[in-house]
Scaffold this motif. Structure first.
Motif, PDB file in Angstrom:
ATOM      1  N   ASP A 112      49.734   9.138  25.180  1.00  0.00           N
ATOM      2  CA  ASP A 112      49.371  10.272  26.232  1.00  0.00           C
ATOM      3  C   ASP A 112      48.607   9.821  27.403  1.00  0.00           C
ATOM      4  OD1 ASP A 112      50.329  11.855  24.240  1.00  0.00           O
ATOM      5  OD2 ASP A 112      48.119  12.852  23.835  1.00  0.00           O
ATOM      6  N   HIS A 116      42.445   8.958  28.691  1.00  0.00           N
ATOM      7  CA  HIS A 116      42.773  10.281  27.977  1.00  0.00           C
ATOM      8  C   HIS A 116      41.851  10.435  26.590  1.00  0.00           C
ATOM      9  CE1 HIS A 116      45.086  13.334  26.192  1.00  0.00           C
ATOM     10  NE2 HIS A 116      45.498  12.560  24.973  1.00  0.00           N
ATOM     11  N   HIS A 152      43.754  11.880  18.184  1.00  0.00           N
ATOM     12  CA  HIS A 152      43.804  13.221  18.596  1.00  0.00           C
ATOM     13  C   HIS A 152      44.756  14.109  17.430  1.00  0.00           C
ATOM     14  CE1 HIS A 152      42.938  12.789  23.189  1.00  0.00           C
ATOM     15  NE2 HIS A 152      41.847  12.647  22.379  1.00  0.00           N
ATOM     16  N   HIS A 206      46.223   6.962  19.079  1.00  0.00           N
ATOM     17  CA  HIS A 206      45.097   7.591  19.400  1.00  0.00           C
ATOM     18  C   HIS A 206      44.627   8.733  18.233  1.00  0.00           C
ATOM     19  CE1 HIS A 206      47.449  10.111  21.843  1.00  0.00           C
ATOM     20  NE2 HIS A 206      46.365  10.854  22.056  1.00  0.00           N
ATOM     21  N   ASP A 237      46.944  16.230  17.594  1.00  0.00           N
ATOM     22  CA  ASP A 237      48.414  16.208  17.323  1.00  0.00           C
ATOM     23  C   ASP A 237      49.169  15.068  17.325  1.00  0.00           C
ATOM     24  OD1 ASP A 237      47.354  15.638  19.875  1.00  0.00           O
ATOM     25  OD2 ASP A 237      48.997  16.288  21.094  1.00  0.00           O
ATOM     26  N   HIS A 238      48.424  13.962  16.846  1.00  0.00           N
ATOM     27  CA  HIS A 238      48.887  12.582  16.880  1.00  0.00           C
ATOM     28  C   HIS A 238      48.612  12.040  15.273  1.00  0.00           C
ATOM     29  CE1 HIS A 238      50.376  11.806  20.791  1.00  0.00           C
ATOM     30  NE2 HIS A 238      49.448  12.793  21.108  1.00  0.00           N
TER      31      HIS A 238
HETATM   32 ZN   LIG Z   1      46.147  13.064  23.024  1.00  0.00          ZN
END
Ligand SMILES: [Zn+2]
Length: 303
Positions: A177, A158, A60, A58, A62-63
């Motif tokens: 997540d 999420h 985000h 996904h 942090d990914h």
């Molecule tokens: Zn996430």
């Protein structure tokens, strides 16, 4: 199924996992310097040497960090879910909107947001224009992870563009997540949705997985129990918020709900208020509460 898990540092919330399966890398860490250095070291020292493709669970921060900060990763073909390309190839605009949402929901709170603010904009120079989109996948598609064939499972909640990856032979689910370490609904900026989250957890449960392989924290070896716990926590949070709103004479601030229902402290009130807002939006859609936006905060009242 064989995979290697590496923990990459991220600000505020501990570490984020990346996984190597043969020539395939799942997720690329955060955009911060610590994370970028850890990814660069792994590319140099062999942990990630010869990785040839990237799968993003996904979009985000942090990914997708290594994809945004390391040209050698950006240049690898990325397998992403529908809707992800427009986000990661226009990442600064996306981050600006995320920042606006967080600011808007923090009105009236005395919480210190500086750590989160800084973690969202540590650099100016994102590789957004250089990220190679190799393939866009949807629910039910097959994706190769190293030598293994896995099924894409759309699991919004999420994040609307969130996918899990299912390896049927070993009953292993890369759940990213969706199921959080503490079992609570995890706020995801712009595209979070509590209703879809409940639906996705229920769908995940039907796979009867042996393992959930998450985006944060260790591998989960009792998936059914953890999914049930997450569903239970969501139900309790929902009814706690409803009850608190119903027993208020007038209206109640989102920050106050975070204190009463989630026992928020000065340290956690900022994040937990974002979580409360997601619940309130769901309850408003269900005609259970009415939300009002004022200059001194976000408030909920009985409908
Ligand atoms: Zn996430």
């Amino acid at each position: 199924m064989k995979f290697e898990r590496q923990k990459v540092p991220q600000p505020v919330y501990g570490t984020v996992n990346i996984y190597r399966i043969g020539d395939t890398l799942i997720d690329t860490g955060h955009v911060t310097e610590d994370s970028r250095m850890a990814m660069a070291d792994a590319l140099d020292s062999g942990g990630l040497a010869d990785v040839e493709r990237v799968v993003l669970t996904h979009p985000h921060i942090d990914h997708v960090g290594g994809s945004q900060t390391l040209p050698e990763l950006a240049a690898l073909p990325h397998v992403v879910f529908e809707g992800v390309p427009s986000i990661i190839t226009d990442f600064r605009r996306y981050l600006k909107r995320v920042h606006e949402e967080i600011q808007e929901r923090s009105i009236g709170l005395a919480a210190d947001r500086s750590a989160i603010d800084e973690s969202y904009f540590p650099i100016d120079d994102y590789a957004e224009d250089d990220i190679q989109i190799g393939r866009v996948v949807g629910d039910g598609d097959t994706v190769r992870l190293g030598e293994y064939s896995c099924e894409v499972i759309h699991t919004p909640g999420h994040s609307r563009q969130h996918m899990a990856l299912w390896h049927a032979d070993s009953k292993t689910m890369f759940s990213a997540d969706l199921v959080s370490t503490n079992g609570h609904f995890m706020y995801g900026p712009l595209y979070g949705d509590v209703g879809s989250y409940i639906d996705s957890l229920q769908r995940l449960r039907t796979y009867d997985a042996n393992y959930l392989v998450p985006g944060h924290g260790p591998v989960i070896s009792d998936p059914t129990k953890r999914i049930e716990e997450a569903l239970g926590k969501t139900r309790r949070a929902m009814s706690g918020i409803k009850t608190a709103v119903e027993t208020t004479n007038d209206r109640i601030a989102a920050g106050q709900l975070a204190r009463e229902v989630f026992e928020a402290t000065e340290e956690t009130i900022g994040f937990l208020t974002l979580v409360v807002c997601e619940y309130l939006e769901y309850l408003e859609d269900e005609n259970e509460v009415v939300i009002s936006y004022a200059e001194d905060g976000i408030f909920a009242a009985s409908s």
